[in-house]
Motif scaffolding. Structure first.
Motif, short mmCIF file in Angstrom:
data_model
loop_
_atom_site.label_atom_id
_atom_site.label_comp_id
_atom_site.label_asym_id
_atom_site.label_seq_id
_atom_site.Cartn_x
_atom_site.Cartn_y
_atom_site.Cartn_z
N GLU A 1 0.86 -1.18 0.00
CA GLU A 1 0.00 0.00 0.00
C GLU A 1 0.90 1.24 0.00
OE1 GLU A 1 -3.14 0.29 2.86
OE2 GLU A 1 -3.62 -1.83 2.77
N PRO A 2 1.44 1.63 -1.15
CA PRO A 2 2.36 2.76 -1.19
C PRO A 2 1.75 4.09 -0.77
CG PRO A 2 1.76 2.05 -3.41
CD PRO A 2 1.26 1.00 -2.47
N ALA A 3 0.42 4.20 -0.86
CA ALA A 3 -0.23 5.43 -0.43
C ALA A 3 -0.47 5.46 1.07
CB ALA A 3 -1.56 5.60 -1.16
N SER B 1 -4.72 -1.35 -1.58
CA SER B 1 -3.62 -2.13 -2.13
C SER B 1 -3.27 -1.63 -3.52
CB SER B 1 -4.00 -3.61 -2.20
OG SER B 1 -4.26 -4.13 -0.91
N ALA B 2 -1.98 -1.62 -3.83
CA ALA B 2 -1.52 -1.11 -5.12
C ALA B 2 -2.04 -1.97 -6.27
CB ALA B 2 0.00 -1.08 -5.15
N ASP B 3 -2.28 -1.33 -7.40
CA ASP B 3 -2.68 -2.03 -8.61
C ASP B 3 -1.46 -2.75 -9.18
OD1 ASP B 3 -3.70 -2.93 -10.98
OD2 ASP B 3 -3.89 -0.95 -11.92
N GLY C 1 5.23 0.07 1.84
CA GLY C 1 4.61 -0.11 0.53
C GLY C 1 5.38 0.61 -0.57
N MET D 1 7.41 -1.20 -3.87
CA MET D 1 7.18 -0.80 -5.25
C MET D 1 8.48 -0.37 -5.92
SD MET D 1 4.06 -1.60 -5.48
CE MET D 1 3.66 -1.04 -7.14
#
Length: 415
Positions: free
Chosen positions: A19-21, A55-57, A26, A30
C-alpha cells in the motif's frame, strides 16, 4: 498455470499487499519491484494476506499475483511450478514461513530478504521506551525476536538493509559477513538544479505524516499534542499543526482541536502536494528503526524538518541534516520556531535536502548496485553458500523448528 520458463523470474512473497499510499514499506516494495522490472524479470507477487481497497494495482505495471496459504503444501506445488530465479521475502516473517519450502523445492533460486527495517530493533526499543529503560545492544541481542530475525538473515543468500545504522549494527556488533548484506536505502529520483520548490513565503504551517498502524507514529503524535505543540503554538499562534496518516486510531482522531490549531486529517490523498505546502515537518520520534519515509518525503519536497537522533538515524551519514536534530523538548521547540521564522535558516535547510537526496538516495546508482549484486551472486551462488556455514547450519533438520511446526499445523488442519 506457468507452462513456459521465463528467462528471468522473480517471486515476491509479501507479508501484506503493498500500500504505497499508506505506508513507507509499501513505497519501498514498489521501488524494489521497479528495479527487477527494469532488469527484464517476469514478476509474481504472492501473499497470504487479504487485499484492501488501498492495495496497489499490480495489473497495470504487468505483474502477476497469486494467493498462497500458510502452513499448506499447496505452496510447494505453486513454487515448484513457477521455478523462480529469485525469491524476495518481504520481512523475516515470510522467510520463516516459506523459506524452507523455497529451499527444498527451488534449491537454485536466489533467496533475498528485504528487512524493511530490523523489526527486532524496533520491537526492543519500544519495550525499553515503555519500561523507561535506556536501549542497549545487550537488550537487543537477548530478545527472542532478534534471534529469529538474525537466523532469517543467515538463511538467505542476501539481505537488503535499509539503514546505515542497522548495517553497522549487523556487521560490527554481530560480525555478520558483509557478503550476506547489502545497504540499500530508499531509491528516489535525483533532484536537479532547476527543481522549483515552493519558497519560504509561499508556505505555511507544520506537518506530521505517519501511518496509524505503526506504534512510533502514534507515540510521536501524542508527544506533539501534549509536549511540543502547546509550546510552539504559544510562540506562533497563527500557525497550524496538521496531522496526516492512514489508519489513524480513534485516540489520535480525538486529538483534533481547531481551537488549538491542532488538526487531525487522517489519510493524505496526495502526500507530495501536502508536504510541498507545509513550511516545516515535525517528527519527534522516540523509538523505531529503519529509514523514516516521512522525513525522506520532506527532503523530496523541499520541506525542512525537525526530528530526533533516532528519527534521523541512518539517514544522513556524515552530511548535515535538512533542518535540526534535537532530543530535548525545549530545544526541539526552539528549532521548530527558528525554522518557521528565520528565512535564512529555512533556505539553508531546504538546499541541504538536495544534497542528501542526490548523495545518498539517487535511484540510478542504487538500482545498479542492487542489479550488480544479484548478478554476482547468481554467478557464484555455490561458492557463496559454502562460505555461509552458519546459514547451512540453520538449514539443517535439527535447527528447523519452524518447518516442522508448519508441517504439524498442516496435518492438524487436514484432520
Amino acid at each position: 498455470m506457468y507452462l513456459k520458463k521465463h528467462p528471468k523470474t522473480l517471486l515476491v512473497i509479501a507479508l501484506v499487499w503493498p500500500e504505497p499510499a499508506s505506508t513507507a514499506a509499501g513505497v519501498r516494495m514498489m521501488q524494489l519491484l521497479q528495479v527487477f522490472k527494469n532488469q527484464g524479470y517476469r514478476i509474481t507477487i504472492a501473499s497470504a494476506a487479504s487485499k484492501s481497497e488501498f492495495s496497489a494495482d499490480m495489473v497495470a505495471p504487468g505483474y502477476e499475483t497469486a494467493e498462497i496459504k500458510m502452513n499448506d503444501g499447496s505452496f510447494d506445488v505453486f513454487v515448484k511450478e513457477l521455478n523462480p530465479d529469485v525469491v524476495l521475502f518481504d520481512r523475516f516473517l515470510t522467510e520463516e514461513q516459506f523459506g524452507w519450502r523455497v529451499a527444498e523445492n527451488c534449491p537454485q533460486a536466489l533467496r533475498i530478504l528485504d528487512t524493511e527495517d530490523l523489526h527486532s530493533l524496533r520491537h526492543v526499543r519500544e519495550q525499553c521506551f515503555k519500561k523507561e529503560l535506556p536501549f542497549t545492544t545487550e537488550a537487543w541481542l537477548a530478545d527472542d525476536k532478534t534471534k529469529r530475525e538474525i537466523a532469517s538473515i543467515y538463511r538467505c543468500d542476501l539481505s537488503v538493509i535499509i539503514s546505515s545504522y542497522e548495517m553497522e549494527l549487523l556487521t560490527e556488533v554481530l560480525k555478520i559477513d558483509k557478503s550476506l548484506l547489502l545497504l540499500l536505502p530508499f531509491m528516489v529520483d535525483e533532484i536537479g538544479n532547476n527543481t522549483s520548490w515552493k519558497t519560504f513565503e509561499q508556505r505555511q504551517d507544520f506537518i506530521f505524516i505517519g501511518g496509524g498502524k505503526h506504534a512510533p507514529n502514534i507515540d510521536a503524535v501524542k508527544c506533539l499534542k501534549s509536549m511540543i505543540w502547546p509550546l510552539v503554538h504559544k510562540q506562533l499562534p497563527e500557525a497550524t499543526m496538521h496531522i496526516y496518516g492512514a489508519y489513524l486510531p480513534q485516540q489520535l482522531l480525538e486529538m483534533h482541536n481547531p481551537k488549538e490549531k491542532f488538526l487531525v486529517h487522517g489519510r493524505a490523498d496526495n502526500v507530495d502536494a501536502i508536504m510541498q505546502n507545509a513550511k516545516v515537518c515535525l517528527a519527534p520520534l522516540r523509538f523505531g528503526a529503519g529509514i523514516k519515509g516521512k522525513l525522506l518525503s520532506a527532503m523530496q519536497n523541499g520541506t525542512p524538518s525537525v526530528t530526533t537522533t533516532l528519527g534521523a538515524e541512518g539517514m544522513h551519514g556524515i552530511l548535515d541534516w535538512n533542518g535540526y536534530i534535537e532530543n530535548d523538548h525545549s530545544a526541539f521547540v526552539a528549532a521548530a520556531v527558528r525554522l518557521y521564522t528565520k528565512k535564512e535558516a529555512w533556505q539553508t535547510a531546504q538546499d541541504q535536502a538536495k544534497t542528501l537526496i542526490n548523495t545518498l538516495y539517487d535511484k540510478t546508482s542504487l538500482d545498479s548496485i542492487l542489479a550488480n549484486s544479484i548478478a554476482q551472486l547468481q554467478q557464484h551462488i555455490a561458492t557463496h553458500r559454502k562460505q555461509n556455514f552458519i546459514g547451512s547450519l540453520l538449514q539443517h533438520q535439527t535447527m528447523t523448528a519452524t518447518k516442522f511446526m508448519s508441517k504439524w499445523i498442516e496435518e492438524k488442519n487436514r484432520g
